[in-house]
Design a protein around this motif. Structure first.
Motif, mmCIF file in Angstrom:
data_model
loop_
_atom_site.group_PDB
_atom_site.id
_atom_site.type_symbol
_atom_site.label_atom_id
_atom_site.label_comp_id
_atom_site.label_asym_id
_atom_site.label_seq_id
_atom_site.Cartn_x
_atom_site.Cartn_y
_atom_site.Cartn_z
ATOM 1 N N THR A 13 -21.914 13.840 10.405
ATOM 2 C CA THR A 13 -21.341 14.185 9.102
ATOM 3 C C THR A 13 -22.186 15.270 8.439
ATOM 4 O O THR A 13 -23.425 15.202 8.460
ATOM 5 N N PRO A 14 -21.572 16.291 7.854
ATOM 6 C CA PRO A 14 -22.352 17.350 7.214
ATOM 7 C C PRO A 14 -23.232 16.802 6.092
ATOM 8 O O PRO A 14 -22.877 15.855 5.394
ATOM 9 N N GLU A 72 -20.569 26.593 0.930
ATOM 10 C CA GLU A 72 -19.285 26.174 0.371
ATOM 11 C C GLU A 72 -19.486 25.838 -1.097
ATOM 12 O O GLU A 72 -20.265 24.944 -1.441
ATOM 13 N N ASN A 73 -18.804 26.579 -1.978
ATOM 14 C CA ASN A 73 -18.961 26.399 -3.426
ATOM 15 C C ASN A 73 -20.419 26.569 -3.858
ATOM 16 O O ASN A 73 -20.961 25.778 -4.626
ATOM 17 N N ASN A 74 -21.057 27.607 -3.311
ATOM 18 C CA ASN A 74 -22.460 27.925 -3.625
ATOM 19 C C ASN A 74 -23.402 26.785 -3.247
ATOM 20 O O ASN A 74 -24.475 26.644 -3.835
ATOM 21 N N GLN A 75 -23.009 25.989 -2.284
ATOM 22 C CA GLN A 75 -23.855 24.900 -1.800
ATOM 23 C C GLN A 75 -24.007 25.034 -0.288
ATOM 24 O O GLN A 75 -23.046 25.352 0.409
ATOM 25 N N CYS A 76 -25.213 24.769 0.160
ATOM 26 C CA CYS A 76 -25.526 24.901 1.579
ATOM 27 C C CYS A 76 -25.320 23.555 2.276
ATOM 28 O O CYS A 76 -25.829 22.520 1.817
ATOM 29 N N TRP A 77 -24.578 23.602 3.375
ATOM 30 C CA TRP A 77 -24.303 22.398 4.154
ATOM 31 C C TRP A 77 -24.838 22.596 5.573
ATOM 32 O O TRP A 77 -24.776 23.680 6.135
ATOM 33 N N VAL A 78 -25.363 21.514 6.116
ATOM 34 C CA VAL A 78 -25.904 21.515 7.475
ATOM 35 C C VAL A 78 -25.247 20.387 8.256
ATOM 36 O O VAL A 78 -25.104 19.272 7.754
#
Length: 258
Positions: A13-14, A72-78
């Protein structure tokens, strides 16, 4: 960067990366080590000498298949590749997903097809992930096989592109030579037409000269024939007339000849 598309490789899950995490020093442990891997269950464990801890397995997986990062929406996802153990039904499910995606994306069954190559590459990566979880050494060896196959594929692609460029250059050169040859053929055809015109004119002159010569020869033959007939008649008359008359005839003949 947009969120990654769906893949045949199984991912966790991201996880959102906060600003505090981004500002940690370089001495901090990497992100893949901070995320807790899922609990290990399933097949029988390997021998203690070859078995790796979940954290080490996750690190090896991150080396083989790096985590996906996007904004995504100025948020970093890993999103890290999953380290969950695999079972036999996972392979069957992978085969079904591969066949489904090949149909959905309308991949070609034969010949060169980027879609089919991409899907089979994802399938191979998923197989490497499953093997690495059970045996990291086999996973690393498969990684070498994958990289070598990609290097070979890139070499063939480069060779194909260079051969294609060489073929295009040859085609352009042939077209240029063809245009020159067409111009040369056109010039020779025009020259041939001029020579044919000159030949026709010379033949017409020859026919006229031959016609004049034939008419002149015919006139000369007619004149000679008349002279011969005249002399024959005179000869006959001389044979039957007296000598005085012969003398007069000779004088008249001499006057005619002169």
């Amino acid at each position: 960067m947009k969120s990654p598309t769906d893949s045949l490789v199984k991912y966790d899950t991201p996880v959102q990366v906060t600003k505090n995490t981004e500002k940690k020093s370089a001495k901090a442990r990497p992100l893949n080590a901070r995320l807790e891997p899922p609990a290990v269950s399933g097949p029988a464990p390997l021998s203690p000498k070859s078995q790796a801890t979940p954290g080490e397995t996750q690190e090896i997986l991150n080396v083989i298949l790096p985590p996906r990062v996007w904004l995504e929406n100025n948020q970093c996802w890993v999103q890290q590749v999953s380290s969950a153990p695999c079972r036999g039904r996972d392979v069957v499910r992978l085969q079904e997903q591969l066949d489904l995606k090949l149909q959905q994306r309308q991949a070609k069954e034969t010949g060169l097809c980027p879609v089919r190559r991409e899907l089979y590459s994802q399938c191979f990566d998923e197989l490497i992930r499953q093997v690495t979880i059970n045996c990291s050494e086999r996973g690393l060896l498969l990684l070498k096989v994958r990289d070598e196959s990609r290097i070979t594929e890139d070499a063939y692609r480069t060779l194909y592109k260079s051969s294609l460029a060489f073929g295009l250059r040859k085609i352009l050169l042939a077209e240029h030579e063809k245009s020159d040859m067409d111009k040369k053929v056109s010039d020779l055809e025009n020259e041939n037409k001029d020579l044919e015109k000159q030949l026709n004119e010379l033949m017409a002159k020859r026919e006229a000269i031959e016609k004049q010569a034939a008419e002149r020869q015919k006139a000369d033959e007619k004149k000679r024939t008349q002279e011969i007939q005249f002399f024959k008649r005179m000869n006959q008359q001389l044979k039957v007339k007296p000598k005085s008359y012969q003398f007069l005839c000779c004088l008249s003949v001499m006057k005619i000849i002169s």
